[in-house]
Design a protein around this motif. Structure first.
Motif, PDB file in Angstrom:
ATOM      1  N   ASP A 155      24.970  74.542 -72.967  1.00 20.15           N
ATOM      2  CA  ASP A 155      25.381  73.103 -73.471  1.00 20.15           C
ATOM      3  C   ASP A 155      24.515  72.129 -72.664  1.00 20.15           C
ATOM      4  O   ASP A 155      24.109  70.924 -73.462  1.00 20.15           O
ATOM      5  CB  ASP A 155      26.899  72.919 -72.560  1.00 20.15           C
ATOM      6  CG  ASP A 155      28.051  73.661 -73.490  1.00 20.15           C
ATOM      7  OD1 ASP A 155      27.788  74.097 -74.337  1.00 20.15           O
ATOM      8  OD2 ASP A 155      29.068  73.769 -72.761  1.00 20.15           O
ATOM      9  N   GLN A 169      31.302  81.484 -68.689  1.00 19.93           N
ATOM     10  CA  GLN A 169      31.227  79.963 -68.146  1.00 19.93           C
ATOM     11  C   GLN A 169      29.788  79.626 -67.912  1.00 19.93           C
ATOM     12  O   GLN A 169      29.182  78.556 -67.944  1.00 19.93           O
ATOM     13  CB  GLN A 169      32.296  79.796 -67.049  1.00 19.93           C
ATOM     14  CG  GLN A 169      33.632  79.861 -67.586  1.00 19.93           C
ATOM     15  CD  GLN A 169      34.519  79.376 -66.459  1.00 19.93           C
ATOM     16  OE1 GLN A 169      34.215  79.124 -65.477  1.00 19.93           O
ATOM     17  NE2 GLN A 169      35.787  79.747 -66.650  1.00 19.93           N
ATOM     18  N   ARG A 170      29.163  80.727 -67.183  1.00 18.71           N
ATOM     19  CA  ARG A 170      27.662  80.568 -66.574  1.00 18.71           C
ATOM     20  C   ARG A 170      26.664  80.296 -67.822  1.00 18.71           C
ATOM     21  O   ARG A 170      25.881  79.363 -68.061  1.00 18.71           O
ATOM     22  CB  ARG A 170      27.261  81.389 -65.942  1.00 18.71           C
ATOM     23  CG  ARG A 170      26.031  81.460 -65.176  1.00 18.71           C
ATOM     24  CD  ARG A 170      25.772  82.628 -64.208  1.00 18.71           C
ATOM     25  NE  ARG A 170      25.567  83.763 -64.741  1.00 18.71           N
ATOM     26  CZ  ARG A 170      26.313  84.918 -64.390  1.00 18.71           C
ATOM     27  NH1 ARG A 170      27.515  84.771 -63.676  1.00 18.71           N
ATOM     28  NH2 ARG A 170      26.272  85.879 -65.275  1.00 18.71           N
ATOM     29  N   PRO A 172      28.910  78.595 -62.347  1.00 17.72           N
ATOM     30  CA  PRO A 172      30.095  79.301 -62.344  1.00 17.72           C
ATOM     31  C   PRO A 172      29.853  80.666 -62.033  1.00 17.72           C
ATOM     32  O   PRO A 172      28.761  81.278 -62.464  1.00 17.72           O
ATOM     33  CB  PRO A 172      30.769  79.182 -63.620  1.00 17.72           C
ATOM     34  CG  PRO A 172      30.143  77.982 -64.223  1.00 17.72           C
ATOM     35  CD  PRO A 172      28.736  77.780 -63.832  1.00 17.72           C
ATOM     36  N   ASN A 196      31.880  83.306 -63.337  1.00 13.45           N
ATOM     37  CA  ASN A 196      32.313  83.798 -64.671  1.00 13.45           C
ATOM     38  C   ASN A 196      31.015  83.680 -65.503  1.00 13.45           C
ATOM     39  O   ASN A 196      30.618  82.640 -66.036  1.00 13.45           O
ATOM     40  CB  ASN A 196      33.498  82.990 -65.145  1.00 13.45           C
ATOM     41  CG  ASN A 196      33.789  83.502 -66.566  1.00 13.45           C
ATOM     42  OD1 ASN A 196      33.336  83.191 -67.513  1.00 13.45           O
ATOM     43  ND2 ASN A 196      34.734  84.213 -66.272  1.00 13.45           N
ATOM     44  N   LYS A 230      27.560  79.694 -70.935  1.00 17.33           N
ATOM     45  CA  LYS A 230      27.905  78.438 -71.826  1.00 17.33           C
ATOM     46  C   LYS A 230      27.320  76.998 -71.043  1.00 17.33           C
ATOM     47  O   LYS A 230      26.898  76.169 -71.691  1.00 17.33           O
ATOM     48  CB  LYS A 230      29.303  78.253 -71.997  1.00 17.33           C
ATOM     49  CG  LYS A 230      29.786  77.293 -72.794  1.00 17.33           C
ATOM     50  CD  LYS A 230      31.453  77.210 -72.854  1.00 17.33           C
ATOM     51  CE  LYS A 230      31.903  75.909 -73.924  1.00 17.33           C
ATOM     52  NZ  LYS A 230      31.388  74.501 -73.561  1.00 17.33           N
ATOM     53  N   GLN A 231      27.216  77.045 -69.833  1.00 17.66           N
ATOM     54  CA  GLN A 231      26.967  75.864 -69.071  1.00 17.66           C
ATOM     55  C   GLN A 231      25.332  75.589 -69.384  1.00 17.66           C
ATOM     56  O   GLN A 231      24.993  74.535 -69.640  1.00 17.66           O
ATOM     57  CB  GLN A 231      27.153  76.108 -67.419  1.00 17.66           C
ATOM     58  CG  GLN A 231      26.842  74.681 -66.637  1.00 17.66           C
ATOM     59  CD  GLN A 231      26.761  75.150 -65.242  1.00 17.66           C
ATOM     60  OE1 GLN A 231      26.103  76.239 -64.859  1.00 17.66           O
ATOM     61  NE2 GLN A 231      27.299  74.416 -64.495  1.00 17.66           N
TER      62      GLN A 231
END
Length: 323
Positions: free
Chosen positions: A194, A187-188, A182, A184, A190-191
């Motif tokens: 995760d 989001q990047r 991503p 963002n 967090k990806q």
């Protein structure tokens, strides 16, 4: 579990499944020294001798000689692995030892995809942080895997591979293990956290570490050394960061004795080292704007040296926690 015994006139081999590989043993012939013994089993490289001594130090006589009738563990034959992400020429690699067997690493190069990270300029060429961090990360992965470690390459580019070019071509093909990255920032980050945490929950190795590799961007006049960051509440993260710093200190003392090394270890409020489950360290490898620091990244031998030194620090930390 099945055991297979193969008996020859004066040699006994026992093959047992050990972490996916076989461990071979043998007994020496009369008057046979270690080098002759290893040669008979086609272990002729210096690392084979070193590994043999480590594996069998309690079984040797007072002069470090072989004893008749004693069963000795043979160092593993060189095995081959294959990782297409390393590129066509380097995809195949030799597993030279089991030095890091039982260690698992999650390697993350900074930025990628739509985000190039910090950008420097030299001789009309743009230097993108994500490209140089990715190349160093791949070199580190290959070095760790050659020592028997399990390695998860979190940020991936199916086309680049390990490159020896001075000016690395830029692109936005990087993925997070196949998933688009991503734009963002939250989001990047967090990806990739995760993804690491999902893998961490499945992995069974006792020693698991996440390594984040970045380049910094400061004023052109600011030359900096490698900096190491860890999560404030992590004693193991602090130990790893200090171990890496110590290795770099010693390397600079050896290779640039008059220069000194000023890279520090600190805590820092970084999303990725706070949100990942494994022990994590974050490395800033230099200032992409500074002409002297740029040589640390532009020369492929220097990128490999960085990978080798990081690997050495990780190996020392692994040994510390495997005692």
């Amino acid at each position: 579990m099945k055991y297979i015994f193969i008996i020859y006139t004066s040699i006994l081999f026992i093959f047992l499944p050990i972490h996916g590989f076989t461990q071979e043993t043998g007994t020496p012939g009369k008057g046979e020294g270690i080098l002759q013994f290893l040669k008979r089993f086609e272990r002729t490289k210096p690392e084979h001798y070193t590994q043999f001594m480590e594996l069998n130090k309690s079984k040797l006589d007072k002069n470090n000689g072989l004893r008749l009738g004693v069963k000795y563990t043979l160092p593993p034959m060189n095995r081959e692995g294959n990782e297409p992400l390393f590129g066509e020429k380097l995809a195949k690699y030799t597993i030279e030892s089991d030095e890091l067997k039982g260690a698992c690493f999650y390697l993350v190069s900074g930025h990628g995809g739509p985000d190039p990270g910090a950008i420097g300029v030299l001789q009309g060429h743009q230097l993108h942080e994500d490209e140089y961090a990715y190349d160093i990360m791949l070199r580190l992965a290959r070095t760790l895997m050659s020592k028997g470690a399990k390695v998860h390459i979190i940020i991936q580019d199916a086309a680049d591979g390990i490159r020896d070019d001075k000016f690395l071509a830029t692109g936005d093909r990087e993925t997070c293990m196949g998933d688009p990255i991503p734009l963002n920032q939250v989001q990047r980050l967090k990806q990739r956290c995760d993804k690491i945490n999902t893998l961490f929950r499945k992995d069974k190795e006792a020693y698991r570490r996440a390594i984040f590799i970045h380049l910094d961007s400061r004023s052109e006049s600011k030359q900096i050394d490698v900096f190491f960051y860890h999560y404030e509440g992590s004693a193991k993260g602090k130990h790893l960061a200090n171990t890496l710093q110590d290795v770099f200190n010693k390397k600079y003392d050896k290779h640039q004795p008059n220069r000194g090394f000023s890279g520090t270890v600190n805590t820092r409020d970084l999303y990725v080292i706070e949100q990942t489950l494994p022990v994590a360290v974050f490395l800033e490898l230099g200032n992409i704007q500074n002409s002297r620091d740029q040589q640390r990244f532009l020369l492929n031998d220097n990128r490999q040296a960085l990978a080798n030194w990081i690997c050495e620090g990780l190996t020392q930390d692994f040994r510390h926690y495997s005692k």
